[in-house]
Design an enzyme around this catalytic site. Structure first.
Site, mmCIF file in Angstrom:
data_model
loop_
_atom_site.group_PDB
_atom_site.id
_atom_site.type_symbol
_atom_site.label_atom_id
_atom_site.label_comp_id
_atom_site.label_asym_id
_atom_site.label_seq_id
_atom_site.Cartn_x
_atom_site.Cartn_y
_atom_site.Cartn_z
ATOM 1 N N GLY A 55 34.192 37.529 50.657
ATOM 2 C CA GLY A 55 34.614 36.160 50.844
ATOM 3 C C GLY A 55 34.362 35.631 52.241
ATOM 4 N N MET A 56 34.549 36.492 53.248
ATOM 5 C CA MET A 56 34.384 36.050 54.629
ATOM 6 C C MET A 56 32.953 36.147 55.106
ATOM 7 S SD MET A 56 37.148 34.906 56.022
ATOM 8 C CE MET A 56 36.814 35.110 57.768
ATOM 9 N N GLY A 57 32.206 37.130 54.623
ATOM 10 C CA GLY A 57 30.857 37.285 55.134
ATOM 11 C C GLY A 57 30.151 38.484 54.553
ATOM 12 N N ASP A 115 48.088 44.179 53.227
ATOM 13 C CA ASP A 115 47.273 44.385 52.021
ATOM 14 C C ASP A 115 46.920 45.860 51.854
ATOM 15 O OD1 ASP A 115 46.093 43.494 49.686
ATOM 16 O OD2 ASP A 115 44.151 43.130 50.618
#
Length: 516
Positions: A25-27, A137
Site C-alpha cells: 500500500g505504501m510503496g 500490528d
C-alpha cells in the site's frame, strides 16, 4: 523475488537495485546493495501518494520509529530520504520465513518451541515499550524467524504512546483476530493491546489454527470481544498464559516481563532443534544479479511473503458503529497486499473486455444499486442468454475456493474457504462479465475505488461496479481498472477479496474454474 521492471529505477540513493521483494500500500520494496556489496531492503514510497500528507506522515513516522527503536528484535534502519522525492528508507536485509509461513509449512509448533518464542517476543515488546513505542500490528506475518531469533517488522502504524493517531474518527488500524477489545470498542491504545496481539499470535503458533476461528472480520472481532480464544489441545501452562494475555480488561493482562518469567525458558531459542530446522531451509541472504523478463530466483522470501524488514501490506481498517458496549462492528478490508500480487487467468471463462451496460439510474453514491437488471437477477443455473448454465467453483490462491456466507446478503464479503462443492461456492458467469451466485454479484460499490477497496456481494444490476473483464492473465474490474486480489498468494481460510493494481504474474490474483 521478481526481476526489476523497465519502469523501476536502477538505483535509489547509493543503493544499486537487484530485484523486487514486493509491492504494498505504501510503496515498493527492493533488494539492493551498497557499493561495497552489503544487502539491504529498500522501501520506496509510491509516486501516486507522495503528495498525500497522511501517507507521507505515516512513512516519516515509520522512519522515526525505526530510528528510535534499535535492538536485536528489529531490522536496523540504515539510510533514508524523507525530505524530497523519491522518499525511501533502507533497512538491513533479514533472511528467514515469517511465522505465518513457518506455520503453514511446519504446522503447529511444539510447546517447548512456543515457550521460547513467546519469551523472545515478549522481550522484544518489553524493549520496544521501554522506548515508549507501540507496535499496534503484531501478528504472524509481521514476525521473521531469523538465525539470531525472531524479529518484529512493519512499524508502519506504530506510534509513540503520547503521539496522536493518523486514522480517521471511527476507524481502527489492525488485523482482525489480533486487535484488542478496548481498541475495537473505544480506540483505547496502550502497551496492553500489543500484549493481546502477542497472545493471539502465540495461540496461532501453538495450535496452527486462527486464534478466533474463521469467518468475516465482523465475526472474528466479536469473538475477540467475547473472549473466545482457541487454545484447545495446548498444555495448561501455555493455554493459561495465552488466555491471560488476551484477557478482556487491559489491566488483567501480564506485562512482557511477566510473560518471560512464566515461560521459564532455560536454553536459547536459536539452539532449539525445531527452530533450527525451520530456519535451516532458508537460503542465504545474497542479492542476485538482475534477471531477464519473467525469470525468477528463490531467495529468503517467496513472492507471497512480506519483504524482510518491511511488511508490504497495510492492516485492515475496522469501522465502528456509533454507541457503547459491544457495538456492531462493520469491517472493511483496507490496503493489504503481500508481495507482487498477480492475477491469473480465469480458465475457460469468456469475459468481454469491451462489453458495457453503463450505470443505471438511481444508483446511490453509497454503492447500493437501485434495480437489478433482468438478465442478471436469475440464479446461477439460469439458462437465459449470456449466462453459463453450468455452476462452477472458482479456485483461488493456495487451492482455496471463492465462497460466500450463508446469508448471501447485500454487503456480505466473499472469502477463501476449503473447496467443498457446496452451493456457497457455485458461481454463474455471464458473457457481460458478471460473476454471480444466485441473484448476487461480485460488486465494488459506487464512488472511489482505490487500492484496498473491498469486494462484496450485491444484488446484480449490471453496472460497471459489477463487471470483471479479462486483461491478459488478470481479472479486472472495469469501473476501477484494478484487479481482484487476495491478501497473499497463500491466503488462510477466510481471507477476503479486494481491488489492487493489476501487476501481471504473481499468485495473489490467480483464479481458475476447473469445472467450466
Amino acid at each position: 523475488m521478481l526481476p526489476l521492471r523497465p519502469s523501476d529505477p536502477p538505483a535509489i540513493g547509493r543503493y544499486r537495485l537487484a530485484g523486487r521483494l514486493g509491492t504494498g500500500g505504501m510503496g515498493t520494496v527492493y533488494l539492493g546493495r551498497t557499493p561495497g556489496g552489503r544487502p539491504a531492503a529498500i522501501k520506496v514510497i509510491n509516486t501516486q501518494i507522495q503528495d498525500q500528507p497522511e501517507a507521507l506522515s505515516r512513512f516519516q513516522r515509520e522512519v522515526e520509529t525505526l530510528r528510535t527503536v534499535r535492538n536485536p528484535f528489529t531490522a536496523s534502519l540504515i539510510d533514508f530520504e524523507v525530505t524530497a522525492p523519491p522518499f525511501w528508507m533502507a533497512t538491513e536485509y533479514v533472511p528467514g520465513p515469517t511465522l505465518a509461513a513457518a506455520i503453514k509449512t511446519h504446522q503447529a509448533l511444539a510447546p517447548d518451541l512456543c515457550r521460547g518464542l513467546f519469551a523472545a517476543l515478549a522481550e522484544a515488546l518489553d524493549d520496544i515499550h521501554a522506548h515508549r513505542v507501540l507496535h499496534r500490528d503484531i501478528k504472524p506475518a509481521n514476525i521473521i524467524l531469523s538465525v539470531t531469533g525472531p524479529q518484529l517488522i512493519d512499524f508502519g502504524i506504530a506510534r509513540a504512546e503520547e503521539q496522536p493517531g493518523l486514522t480517521q474518527m471511527g476507524m481502527t488500524m489492525g488485523t482482525p483476530g489480533y486487535v484488542a477489545p478496548e481498541v475495537l470498542l473505544e480506540q483505547e491504545i496502550g502497551p496492553a493491546a500489543d500484549v493481546f496481539a502477542l497472545g493471539a499470535t502465540m495461540a496461532f503458533a501453538a495450535t496452527g489454527r486462527a486464534p478466533y476461528g474463521k469467518g468475516s472480520p465482523h465475526t472474528i472481532n466479536n469473538r475477540c470481544i467475547e473472549g473466545r480464544i482457541d487454545v484447545d489441545g495446548l498444555p495448561e501452562d501455555l493455554a493459561s498464559l495465552v488466555r491471560d494475555c488476551v484477557a478482556r480488561e487491559p489491566g488483567d493482562r501480564p506485562t512482557p516481563q511477566e510473560i518471560v518469567d512464566r515461560c521459564r525458558t532455560e536454553a536459547a531459542l536459536v539452539e532449539n532443534s525445531s527452530y533450527q530446522s525451520i530456519i535451516a531451509k532458508q537460503p542465504a541472504a545474497r542479492p542476485p544479479a538482475p534477471q531477464g523478463p519473467g525469470a525468477r530466483e528463490t531467495v529468503a522470501f517467496q513472492p507471497a511473503e512480506p519483504a524482510p524488514g518491511f511488511a508490504v501490506s497495510e492492516p485492515t481498517r475496522v469501522q465502528r458503529a456509533p454507541g457503547g458496549g459491544q457495538r456492531r462492528l462493520v469491517t472493511s478490508l483496507a490496503i493489504v497486499i503481500a508481495l507482487g500480487s498477480v492475477v491469473g487467468l480465469l480458465v475457460g471463462l469468456a469475459f468481454r473486455p469491451d462489453s458495457s451496460t453503463g450505470a443505471r439510474p438511481g444508483d446511490s453514491a453509497s454503492g447500493n444499486p437501485a434495480t437489478p437488471s433482468p438478465e442478471a437477477s436469475g440464479p446461477a443455473t439460469d439458462t437465459s442468454p449470456g449466462i453459463d448454465p453450468r455452476p462452477t467453483t472458482l479456485t483461488g490462491p493456495n487451492g482455496t475456493c471463492v465462497s460466500v456466507p450463508e446469508t448471501r446478503a447485500d454487503g456480505d464479503r466473499p472469502s477463501t474457504q476449503p473447496c467443498d462443492s457446496s452451493a456457497l461456492q457455485q458461481w454463474g458467469l455471464t458473457a457481460e462479465g458478471l460473476v454471480k451466485i444466485e441473484n448476487k454479484c461480485l460488486d465494488v460499490g459506487v464512488g472511489a475505488r482505490d487500492n484496498g477497496t473491498p469486494v462484496q456481494l450485491w444484488e446484480c444490476n449490471g453496472t460497471d461496479a459489477q463487471i470483471f473483464v479479462r486483461n491478459g492473465e488478470e481479472l479486472q474490474n472495469r469501473a476501477s481498472g484494478r484487479c481482484l486480489t487476495t491478501e497473499s498468494g497463500e491466503p488462510d481460510d477466510g481471507s477476503l477479496f479486494f481491488l489492487w493494481d493489476c501487476s501481471g504474474g504473481n499468485p495473489n490474483q490467480r483464479f481458475a474454474a476447473p469445472d467450466a
